[in-house]
Design a protein around this motif. Structure first.
Motif, PDB file in Angstrom:
ATOM      1  N   PRO A   1      50.039  30.789  45.047  1.00  0.00           N
ATOM      2  CA  PRO A   1      49.026  30.259  46.179  1.00  0.00           C
ATOM      3  C   PRO A   1      48.984  30.834  48.047  1.00  0.00           C
ATOM      4  O   PRO A   1      49.265  30.287  48.010  1.00  0.00           O
ATOM      5  N   ASN A   2      50.868  31.425  47.202  1.00  0.00           N
ATOM      6  CA  ASN A   2      50.971  31.888  48.564  1.00  0.00           C
ATOM      7  C   ASN A   2      50.550  33.136  49.093  1.00  0.00           C
ATOM      8  O   ASN A   2      51.288  34.682  48.280  1.00  0.00           O
ATOM      9  N   ARG A   3      49.639  33.305  49.614  1.00  0.00           N
ATOM     10  CA  ARG A   3      49.016  34.462  49.922  1.00  0.00           C
ATOM     11  C   ARG A   3      49.565  35.087  51.439  1.00  0.00           C
ATOM     12  O   ARG A   3      49.347  34.383  52.331  1.00  0.00           O
ATOM     13  N   ILE A   4      48.624  36.719  51.171  1.00  0.00           N
ATOM     14  CA  ILE A   4      48.808  37.536  52.372  1.00  0.00           C
ATOM     15  C   ILE A   4      47.890  37.972  53.516  1.00  0.00           C
ATOM     16  O   ILE A   4      46.985  38.283  52.490  1.00  0.00           O
ATOM     17  N   LEU A   5      47.072  36.702  54.744  1.00  0.00           N
ATOM     18  CA  LEU A   5      46.508  37.860  54.872  1.00  0.00           C
ATOM     19  C   LEU A   5      46.179  39.359  55.490  1.00  0.00           C
ATOM     20  O   LEU A   5      46.764  39.686  56.412  1.00  0.00           O
ATOM     21  N   ARG A   6      45.579  40.353  54.601  1.00  0.00           N
ATOM     22  CA  ARG A   6      46.814  42.164  55.055  1.00  0.00           C
ATOM     23  C   ARG A   6      44.943  43.252  54.832  1.00  0.00           C
ATOM     24  O   ARG A   6      44.068  42.370  55.059  1.00  0.00           O
ATOM     25  N   PRO A   7      44.897  43.815  55.652  1.00  0.00           N
ATOM     26  CA  PRO A   7      44.179  44.869  56.765  1.00  0.00           C
ATOM     27  C   PRO A   7      43.063  44.749  54.898  1.00  0.00           C
ATOM     28  O   PRO A   7      43.577  45.347  53.867  1.00  0.00           O
ATOM     29  N   MET A   8      41.760  44.832  55.636  1.00  0.00           N
ATOM     30  CA  MET A   8      40.939  45.060  54.475  1.00  0.00           C
ATOM     31  C   MET A   8      41.602  46.372  53.792  1.00  0.00           C
ATOM     32  O   MET A   8      41.194  47.805  53.047  1.00  0.00           O
TER      33      MET A   8
ATOM     34  N   ALA B   1      32.231  41.078  22.791  1.00  0.00           N
ATOM     35  CA  ALA B   1      32.426  41.993  24.137  1.00  0.00           C
ATOM     36  C   ALA B   1      33.246  41.596  24.651  1.00  0.00           C
ATOM     37  O   ALA B   1      34.046  40.452  24.496  1.00  0.00           O
ATOM     38  N   LEU B   2      34.355  42.351  24.933  1.00  0.00           N
ATOM     39  CA  LEU B   2      36.028  42.848  25.803  1.00  0.00           C
ATOM     40  C   LEU B   2      35.486  42.854  27.375  1.00  0.00           C
ATOM     41  O   LEU B   2      34.487  44.185  27.130  1.00  0.00           O
ATOM     42  N   ASP B   3      35.942  41.777  28.255  1.00  0.00           N
ATOM     43  CA  ASP B   3      35.278  41.927  29.456  1.00  0.00           C
ATOM     44  C   ASP B   3      36.790  41.466  29.779  1.00  0.00           C
ATOM     45  O   ASP B   3      37.469  40.066  30.695  1.00  0.00           O
ATOM     46  N   ILE B   4      37.996  43.015  30.354  1.00  0.00           N
ATOM     47  CA  ILE B   4      39.423  42.755  30.503  1.00  0.00           C
ATOM     48  C   ILE B   4      39.493  43.320  32.474  1.00  0.00           C
ATOM     49  O   ILE B   4      38.608  44.150  32.530  1.00  0.00           O
ATOM     50  N   ASN B   5      39.061  42.228  32.980  1.00  0.00           N
ATOM     51  CA  ASN B   5      39.872  42.720  34.499  1.00  0.00           C
ATOM     52  C   ASN B   5      41.174  42.551  35.036  1.00  0.00           C
ATOM     53  O   ASN B   5      40.911  41.082  35.830  1.00  0.00           O
ATOM     54  N   VAL B   6      42.374  43.221  34.892  1.00  0.00           N
ATOM     55  CA  VAL B   6      43.498  42.305  34.890  1.00  0.00           C
ATOM     56  C   VAL B   6      44.273  43.744  36.428  1.00  0.00           C
ATOM     57  O   VAL B   6      44.044  44.815  35.862  1.00  0.00           O
ATOM     58  N   GLY B   7      44.442  42.538  37.271  1.00  0.00           N
ATOM     59  CA  GLY B   7      44.525  43.907  38.149  1.00  0.00           C
ATOM     60  C   GLY B   7      46.346  43.003  39.301  1.00  0.00           C
ATOM     61  O   GLY B   7      45.718  41.864  39.079  1.00  0.00           O
ATOM     62  N   SER B   8      45.753  43.951  40.272  1.00  0.00           N
ATOM     63  CA  SER B   8      46.923  43.274  41.053  1.00  0.00           C
ATOM     64  C   SER B   8      46.133  42.980  43.010  1.00  0.00           C
ATOM     65  O   SER B   8      45.920  44.295  42.938  1.00  0.00           O
ATOM     66  N   SER B   9      46.374  42.003  42.732  1.00  0.00           N
ATOM     67  CA  SER B   9      46.405  42.381  44.815  1.00  0.00           C
ATOM     68  C   SER B   9      47.680  42.051  45.825  1.00  0.00           C
ATOM     69  O   SER B   9      47.240  42.089  47.022  1.00  0.00           O
ATOM     70  N   ASP B  10      48.778  42.650  44.872  1.00  0.00           N
ATOM     71  CA  ASP B  10      50.252  42.319  45.553  1.00  0.00           C
ATOM     72  C   ASP B  10      50.231  41.307  46.238  1.00  0.00           C
ATOM     73  O   ASP B  10      50.514  41.139  47.724  1.00  0.00           O
ATOM     74  N   SER B  11      49.618  39.817  46.319  1.00  0.00           N
ATOM     75  CA  SER B  11      49.442  38.733  46.313  1.00  0.00           C
ATOM     76  C   SER B  11      48.690  38.332  48.022  1.00  0.00           C
ATOM     77  O   SER B  11      48.846  37.386  48.667  1.00  0.00           O
ATOM     78  N   ALA B  12      47.270  39.601  48.103  1.00  0.00           N
ATOM     79  CA  ALA B  12      46.648  39.795  49.760  1.00  0.00           C
ATOM     80  C   ALA B  12      45.943  38.471  48.610  1.00  0.00           C
ATOM     81  O   ALA B  12      45.191  38.141  47.913  1.00  0.00           O
TER      82      ALA B  12
ATOM     83  N   SER C   1      48.141  40.491  38.687  1.00  0.00           N
ATOM     84  CA  SER C   1      49.135  41.532  37.435  1.00  0.00           C
ATOM     85  C   SER C   1      49.935  42.078  38.192  1.00  0.00           C
ATOM     86  O   SER C   1      49.534  43.004  38.538  1.00  0.00           O
ATOM     87  N   HIS C   2      51.270  41.873  38.285  1.00  0.00           N
ATOM     88  CA  HIS C   2      52.682  42.648  39.261  1.00  0.00           C
ATOM     89  C   HIS C   2      52.726  43.862  37.937  1.00  0.00           C
ATOM     90  O   HIS C   2      53.266  43.786  37.135  1.00  0.00           O
ATOM     91  N   GLY C   3      52.349  45.140  38.111  1.00  0.00           N
ATOM     92  CA  GLY C   3      52.407  45.912  37.381  1.00  0.00           C
ATOM     93  C   GLY C   3      52.064  46.367  35.801  1.00  0.00           C
ATOM     94  O   GLY C   3      51.954  47.445  35.575  1.00  0.00           O
ATOM     95  N   GLN C   4      51.105  45.914  36.041  1.00  0.00           N
ATOM     96  CA  GLN C   4      49.919  45.344  35.004  1.00  0.00           C
ATOM     97  C   GLN C   4      48.287  46.690  35.690  1.00  0.00           C
ATOM     98  O   GLN C   4      48.009  44.975  35.958  1.00  0.00           O
ATOM     99  N   SER C   5      47.492  47.247  35.053  1.00  0.00           N
ATOM    100  CA  SER C   5      46.378  47.047  35.632  1.00  0.00           C
ATOM    101  C   SER C   5      45.454  47.825  34.475  1.00  0.00           C
ATOM    102  O   SER C   5      45.894  48.684  33.446  1.00  0.00           O
ATOM    103  N   LEU C   6      43.950  46.831  33.724  1.00  0.00           N
ATOM    104  CA  LEU C   6      43.984  46.865  32.657  1.00  0.00           C
ATOM    105  C   LEU C   6      42.464  46.645  33.239  1.00  0.00           C
ATOM    106  O   LEU C   6      42.164  45.442  33.266  1.00  0.00           O
ATOM    107  N   ASP C   7      42.097  47.760  32.575  1.00  0.00           N
ATOM    108  CA  ASP C   7      40.268  47.420  32.610  1.00  0.00           C
ATOM    109  C   ASP C   7      39.174  47.955  31.452  1.00  0.00           C
ATOM    110  O   ASP C   7      39.449  48.786  31.445  1.00  0.00           O
ATOM    111  N   VAL C   8      38.446  46.840  30.534  1.00  0.00           N
ATOM    112  CA  VAL C   8      37.956  47.137  29.610  1.00  0.00           C
ATOM    113  C   VAL C   8      36.876  46.086  29.070  1.00  0.00           C
ATOM    114  O   VAL C   8      37.067  45.037  29.836  1.00  0.00           O
TER     115      VAL C   8
END
Ligand SMILES: NC(=O)c1ccc[n+]([C@@H]2O[C@H](COP(=O)([O-])OP(=O)(O)OC[C@H]3O[C@@H](n4cnc5c(N)ncnc54)[C@H](O)[C@@H]3O)[C@@H](O)[C@H]2O)c1
Length: 424
Positions: free
Chosen positions: A216-223, A157-168, A276-283
């Motif tokens: 480790p340095n995150r920003i509290l952004r609105p939902m 099985a491949l379960d790949i959840n690569v995305g970016s919260s943009d440090s949020a 993951s900045h600049g790459q989003s992968l969902d498999v």
């Protein structure tokens, strides 16, 4: 209506539970939401008002769980607080003679879960985990197809959840950035992935993983920026001590890359990161001797797809020919407008979410009234959390870990600090 329940924790997911209860009441007259409880009276009031407006019965409001247990007339509680309170409230509730439905992850750590399992066994009360993904009719169909051999023997099985919260901060909830509060996307979201892999492929034996906190340095952004589809469920919640735009230190793991060996011999690759900045992968695929299953996104209504070696594809109603015995259970069928054999559906996400929650409540009540076990009880809840935590444990040990050792406390380096902080 016979089964009186209280909703504890009225934040984002608590409000979704309220909508699930409202959906339930459209079809079944079995459960009554008698009380809601949150540290913040106005947060609880928002949820109580929505229930009252929709059903005509406004639940009583509490801000103190112990006071609620002592005074409200209840048969069960739905625990939807942030994760650190899960075991504390669940154990108190069961010891007070109440049945429990609790959000995933079942507990803060596996030690917390073992205490909950013990409380359920010693009191005889139900401890159901509201693990929602597997209840999606399309995940039921995917499981039926695999069980029927539609892709032959599952190999990997491949379960790949690569995305970016943009440090949020994930879901704009500070506790999700904190290791000691069971935060981090690979754990808080990864427990869903773990449950689905176990649901589809059976028991997992061992895991080797590498983990990191890259950001480790995150920003509290609105939902509304972080997860727009859920923003209207979170706009009433309170974040004590933090304001939008604040920096938040993330101590929880944000990236986990694991390889799983299942008892069947199958291999799984589980990759979870929100850095993951600049790459989003969902498999999400399972490949076997007879083809590859492309799993649908949970709660999308999309059909699974099977692709054979020659490139031919089976999807939609043609899948149903491979599983002549497949049909939805009575409760799901009622909630899904009478559907029995479906290969896709077109329902708004909010309604899907509510229907699944309605199902979960009825599953818990059925177990309580029949003396049986819910579909996802202490064992299944612990299995999923042990698999998710196995990635964290392997990450600190630098070696493969046994999932059972994680479940039963023989491997706990990563979690020891959390247990110590919680005093368990
Ligand atoms: N199944 C899913 O798809 C899903 C999705 C989101 C969240 N969850 C789970 O639901 C739980 C809640 O998540 P959330 O996103 O709603 O978080 P949240 O922070 O929005 O809500 C938690 C609420 O619990 C309340 N609370 C905390 N401590 C309390 C206490 N001692 N007494 C009473 N109330 C208390 C807070 O005031 C807050 O309103 C978590 O365990 C999370 O993992 C599950």
């Amino acid at each position: 209506m016979s089964f009186k329940i209280a909703l504890v924790g009225c934040g984002g997911m608590g409000r979704r539970h309220a909508h699930g209860y409202i959906e339930l009441r459209k079809y079944f007259d079995i459960v009554s939401m008698a009380a809601v409880c949150d540290l913040h009276a106005d947060v609880a009031a928002t949820v109580a008002d929505e229930i009252g407006d929709a059903t005509g019965d406004r639940p009583d409001i509490y801000t103190d769980f112990d006071e609620m247990l002592a005074t409200a007339d209840l048969d069960g509680v739905a625990i939807v607080t942030s994760t650190p309170m899960h075991h504390i409230f669940a154990i108190k509730a069961m010891e007070a003679g109440l049945n429990v439905i609790i959000e995933k992850p079942m507990g803060l750590t596996l030690k917390a879960c073992r205490l909950m399992r013990h409380a359920s066994r010693s009191t005889g009360k139900v401890m159901a985990v509201a693990e929602n993904y597997r209840r999606d009719p399309m995940n039921r169909l995917t499981r039926a197809l695999i069980d029927a051999g539609a892709i032959g023997t599952p190999y990997f099985a491949l379960d790949i959840n690569v995305g970016s919260s943009d440090s949020a901060v994930m879901h704009s909830t500070v506790w999700r950035a904190k290791k000691e509060q069971a935060g981090g996307m690979p754990l808080d979201a990864g427990v869903h992935n773990a449950d689905m892999l176990l649901y589809l492929l059976g028991r997992a034996d061992s895991v080797f993983a590498e983990t990191s906190t890259f950001e480790p340095n995150r920003i509290l952004r609105p939902m509304s920026e972080v997860a727009p589809g859920l923003a209207d469920m979170y706009n009433h919640r309170k974040e004590d001590g933090y304001s939008t735009g604040d920096m938040v230190e993330q101590t929880a793991v944000d990236s986990a890359f694991g390889v799983i060996r299942f008892s069947s011999g199958a291999i799984g690759q589980l990759m979870m990161t929100d850095s993951s900045h600049g790459q989003s992968l969902d498999v999400s695929t399972i490949s076997g001797s007879g083809g590859t299953m492309y799993r649908p996104r949970s709660r999308s209504g999309e059909s699974p797809r099977i692709v054979r070696n020659d490139g031919s594809e089976i999807t939609g109603d043609a899948l149903l020919d491979l599983v002549p015995d497949f049909q939805l259970d009575d409760i799901t069928s009622t909630l899904w407008n009478g559907a029995r054999r479906i290969s896709s559906y077109d329902i708004d996400f909010r309604d899907i979410d509510s229907k699944i929650l309605a199902y979960e409540y009825l599953d818990m009540v059925d177990a309580a009234e029949s003396g049986g076990q819910p579909e996802v009880g202490p064992q299944e809840g612990m299995d999923a959390l042990a698999l998710a935590y196995a990635l964290m444990e392997s990450g600190v040990d630098g070696a493969p870990v046994s999932v059972e050792d994680v479940a039963e406390g023989r491997t706990s380096t990563f979690q020891d600090e959390i247990d110590y902080e919680m005093g368990i």
